[in-house]
Structures are given as C-alpha cells and as structure tokens.
Design an enzyme around this catalytic site. Structure first.
Site, PDB file in Angstrom:
ATOM      1  N   MET A   1      31.326  31.149  37.038  1.00  0.00           N
ATOM      2  CA  MET A   1      31.835  31.674  38.295  1.00  0.00           C
ATOM      3  C   MET A   1      33.232  32.247  38.036  1.00  0.00           C
ATOM      4  O   MET A   1      34.173  31.514  37.798  1.00  0.00           O
ATOM      5  CB  MET A   1      31.878  30.550  39.335  1.00  0.00           C
ATOM      6  CG  MET A   1      32.757  30.832  40.503  1.00  0.00           C
ATOM      7  SD  MET A   1      32.803  29.587  41.799  1.00  0.00           S
ATOM      8  CE  MET A   1      33.011  28.060  40.962  1.00  0.00           C
ATOM      9  N   PRO A   2      33.376  33.578  38.063  1.00  0.00           N
ATOM     10  CA  PRO A   2      34.686  34.175  37.870  1.00  0.00           C
ATOM     11  C   PRO A   2      35.600  33.942  39.078  1.00  0.00           C
ATOM     12  O   PRO A   2      35.156  34.031  40.221  1.00  0.00           O
ATOM     13  CB  PRO A   2      34.409  35.663  37.705  1.00  0.00           C
ATOM     14  CG  PRO A   2      32.948  35.860  37.796  1.00  0.00           C
ATOM     15  CD  PRO A   2      32.321  34.566  38.148  1.00  0.00           C
ATOM     16  N   LEU A   3      36.844  33.657  38.779  1.00  0.00           N
ATOM     17  CA  LEU A   3      37.887  33.561  39.796  1.00  0.00           C
ATOM     18  C   LEU A   3      38.923  34.613  39.454  1.00  0.00           C
ATOM     19  O   LEU A   3      39.540  34.568  38.388  1.00  0.00           O
ATOM     20  CB  LEU A   3      38.532  32.177  39.819  1.00  0.00           C
ATOM     21  CG  LEU A   3      39.803  32.047  40.662  1.00  0.00           C
ATOM     22  CD1 LEU A   3      39.523  32.345  42.127  1.00  0.00           C
ATOM     23  CD2 LEU A   3      40.414  30.669  40.494  1.00  0.00           C
ATOM     24  N   ARG A  40      34.752  34.829  43.037  1.00  0.00           N
ATOM     25  CA  ARG A  40      35.817  34.380  43.938  1.00  0.00           C
ATOM     26  C   ARG A  40      37.025  35.292  43.722  1.00  0.00           C
ATOM     27  O   ARG A  40      37.394  35.576  42.583  1.00  0.00           O
ATOM     28  CB  ARG A  40      36.236  32.939  43.641  1.00  0.00           C
ATOM     29  CG  ARG A  40      35.094  31.928  43.608  1.00  0.00           C
ATOM     30  CD  ARG A  40      34.468  31.767  44.993  1.00  0.00           C
ATOM     31  NE  ARG A  40      33.513  30.660  45.024  1.00  0.00           N
ATOM     32  CZ  ARG A  40      32.205  30.798  44.860  1.00  0.00           C
ATOM     33  NH1 ARG A  40      31.684  31.988  44.612  1.00  0.00           N
ATOM     34  NH2 ARG A  40      31.402  29.753  44.936  1.00  0.00           N
TER      35      ARG A  40
END
Length: 69
Positions: A1-3, A40
């Site tokens: 999940m990239p932030l 995100r």
C-alpha cells in the site's frame, strides 16, 4: 500500500486538492501496479509564515512582491 505525502503551502481550494488526489492516485496505479483503494495520499499544509525560501518566509516574499505592484 503506497503512502504518498506532500507538503505544500496553505491556500489551495478543496477542488484543487481533490483534483491532485485523483491525479496522484492515477499515477500511482499506473506506475506501481496497485489498485486505487490501496493508494493513500496525505497533504501536510504549512502556513506561508513557516515556509522559508532563501532566508525569507514566503509570507514576507509575498508581501514584498505585493508592495512592488
């Protein structure tokens, strides 16, 4: 999940920020091969008084530029 975290000077409209969210998410999906719901994006807004360029706050620079006309 990239932030993805972005720091910018305060003052953009909600519409500008929403467009930014959409575009950054689209790029992450395309380049990282993730689903949009996995991305995100966080915007950290900073007052112009707390943003320094060349030893002067952005607020001071803006005031000087406004005085010059």
């Amino acid at each position: 999940m990239p932030l993805i975290q972005v720091t910018m000077i305060q003052g953009r409209t909600p519409e500008q920020k929403n467009a930014f969210f959409e575009q950054v998410t689209a790029v992450a999906v395309e380049t990282l091969g993730v689903k949009p719901e996995q991305v995100r994006v966080v915007i950290n807004e900073v007052p112009a008084e707390h943003w320094c360029i060349g030893g002067l706050s952005k607020a001071v620079i803006d005031a000087r530029n406004a005085a010059k006309g």
